[in-house]
Design a protein around this motif. Structure first.
Motif, PDB file in Angstrom:
ATOM      1  N   PRO A  49       0.818  -1.222   0.000  1.00 33.44           N
ATOM      2  CA  PRO A  49       0.000   0.000   0.000  1.00 33.44           C
ATOM      3  C   PRO A  49       0.854   1.276   0.000  1.00 33.44           C
ATOM      4  O   PRO A  49       0.504   2.254  -0.656  1.00 33.44           O
ATOM      5  N   PHE A  50       1.996   1.246   0.712  1.00 32.19           N
ATOM      6  CA  PHE A  50       2.875   2.423   0.695  1.00 32.19           C
ATOM      7  C   PHE A  50       3.368   2.718  -0.722  1.00 32.19           C
ATOM      8  O   PHE A  50       3.365   3.871  -1.166  1.00 32.19           O
ATOM      9  N   ARG A  53       0.681   4.287  -2.706  1.00 38.08           N
ATOM     10  CA  ARG A  53       0.497   5.706  -2.348  1.00 38.08           C
ATOM     11  C   ARG A  53       1.648   6.557  -2.891  1.00 38.08           C
ATOM     12  O   ARG A  53       1.442   7.682  -3.337  1.00 38.08           O
ATOM     13  N   ILE A 101       1.116  13.636   3.403  1.00 34.45           N
ATOM     14  CA  ILE A 101      -0.109  13.032   3.934  1.00 34.45           C
ATOM     15  C   ILE A 101      -0.481  11.814   3.101  1.00 34.45           C
ATOM     16  O   ILE A 101      -0.860  10.771   3.643  1.00 34.45           O
ATOM     17  N   HIS A 102      -0.341  11.935   1.789  1.00 30.96           N
ATOM     18  CA  HIS A 102      -0.656  10.813   0.899  1.00 30.96           C
ATOM     19  C   HIS A 102       0.205   9.597   1.238  1.00 30.96           C
ATOM     20  O   HIS A 102      -0.276   8.462   1.233  1.00 30.96           O
ATOM     21  N   VAL A 104       1.510   8.817   4.116  1.00 29.81           N
ATOM     22  CA  VAL A 104       1.327   8.326   5.471  1.00 29.81           C
ATOM     23  C   VAL A 104       0.016   7.579   5.673  1.00 29.81           C
ATOM     24  O   VAL A 104      -0.017   6.563   6.368  1.00 29.81           O
ATOM     25  N   SER A 105      -1.078   8.054   5.063  1.00 35.08           N
ATOM     26  CA  SER A 105      -2.372   7.469   5.414  1.00 35.08           C
ATOM     27  C   SER A 105      -3.428   7.734   4.352  1.00 35.08           C
ATOM     28  O   SER A 105      -3.344   8.724   3.611  1.00 35.08           O
ATOM     29  N   THR A 106      -4.422   6.852   4.350  1.00 32.31           N
ATOM     30  CA  THR A 106      -5.615   7.076   3.531  1.00 32.31           C
ATOM     31  C   THR A 106      -6.864   7.092   4.412  1.00 32.31           C
ATOM     32  O   THR A 106      -7.966   6.885   3.927  1.00 32.31           O
ATOM     33  N   SER A 107      -6.677   7.361   5.691  1.00 30.62           N
ATOM     34  CA  SER A 107      -7.822   7.456   6.604  1.00 30.62           C
ATOM     35  C   SER A 107      -8.698   8.642   6.178  1.00 30.62           C
ATOM     36  O   SER A 107      -8.227   9.549   5.485  1.00 30.62           O
ATOM     37  N   ALA A 110      -7.063  11.898   7.025  1.00 28.90           N
ATOM     38  CA  ALA A 110      -5.910  12.181   6.165  1.00 28.90           C
ATOM     39  C   ALA A 110      -6.358  12.615   4.772  1.00 28.90           C
ATOM     40  O   ALA A 110      -5.785  13.546   4.197  1.00 28.90           O
ATOM     41  N   ARG A 114      -5.468  16.065   3.100  1.00 26.71           N
ATOM     42  CA  ARG A 114      -4.813  16.070   1.784  1.00 26.71           C
ATOM     43  C   ARG A 114      -5.594  16.922   0.799  1.00 26.71           C
ATOM     44  O   ARG A 114      -5.026  17.724   0.051  1.00 26.71           O
TER      45      ARG A 114
END
Length: 135
Positions: A49-50, A53, A101-102, A104-107, A110, A114
Motif C-alpha cells: 500500500p505504501f 500511495r 499526507i498521501h 502516510v495514510s488514507t484514513s 488524512a 490532503r
C-alpha cells in the motif's frame, strides 16, 4: 532568482525526490529477487500500500506541474513575478504537505487534510490567473 522560480525548482525537486525514492525501492525489490524487473505496474498495484500511495503522490505532482509550474513560468516570462512571488512558497509547502499526507495514510481524516492542501494550491492558482490576467 525570484521566489517564484525558487519554488518552481522546489516543486520539480520534490517530484524528483518522490521518483528517486520509488525507483530506489523498486531497485531493491528487483535486486532482492522479491519482484522481477518486468513485474511492476505504473501504479504499483501489485506492491505494498505504501508503494501504491508513493506512485500516486508522484503522479499527483506530475499532474499539477503543468498547471502550477506553467503559471509560475508565465509570471516570470511576462515580468509579473510580483503576482506569484508572495504565495509561491505557500504553494510549494501545500504540495509537499499533500504528498506527505498521501504517503502516510488514507484514513478519512488524512484524505480530508490532503484535499485541503490541494484546495490551497487550487485557490492560489485561481488567484494567480486573476492577477496575471489583470482581472
Amino acid at each position: 532568482m525570484t521566489a517564484t522560480l525558487q519554488a518552481l525548482l522546489g516543486f520539480i525537486a520534490w517530484t524528483l525526490c518522490l521518483l528517486v525514492l520509488m525507483e530506489a525501492i523498486r531497485s531493491w525489490l528487483v535486486l532482492s529477487g522479491a519482484v522481477p524487473a518486468n513485474g511492476f505496474t505504473p501504479d504499483n498495484a501489485n506492491l505494498s500500500p505504501f508503494m501504491q500511495r508513493l506512485a500516486r503522490a508522484h503522479a499527483n505532482c506530475l499532474e499539477g506541474l503543468p498547471l502550477f509550474g506553467g503559471l509560475m513560468l508565465v509570471a516570470v516570462v511576462a515580468g509579473r513575478a510580483t503576482v506569484t512571488d508572495p504565495l509561491a512558497w505557500v504553494l510549494l509547502g501545500a504540495r509537499i504537505v499533500q504528498s506527505l499526507i498521501h504517503l502516510v495514510s488514507t484514513s478519512p481524516a488524512a484524505v480530508t487534510a490532503r484535499f485541503t492542501a490541494f484546495a490551497v494550491q487550487v485557490a492560489i492558482a485561481v488567484w494567480w490567473v486573476l492577477g496575471l490576467s489583470g482581472v
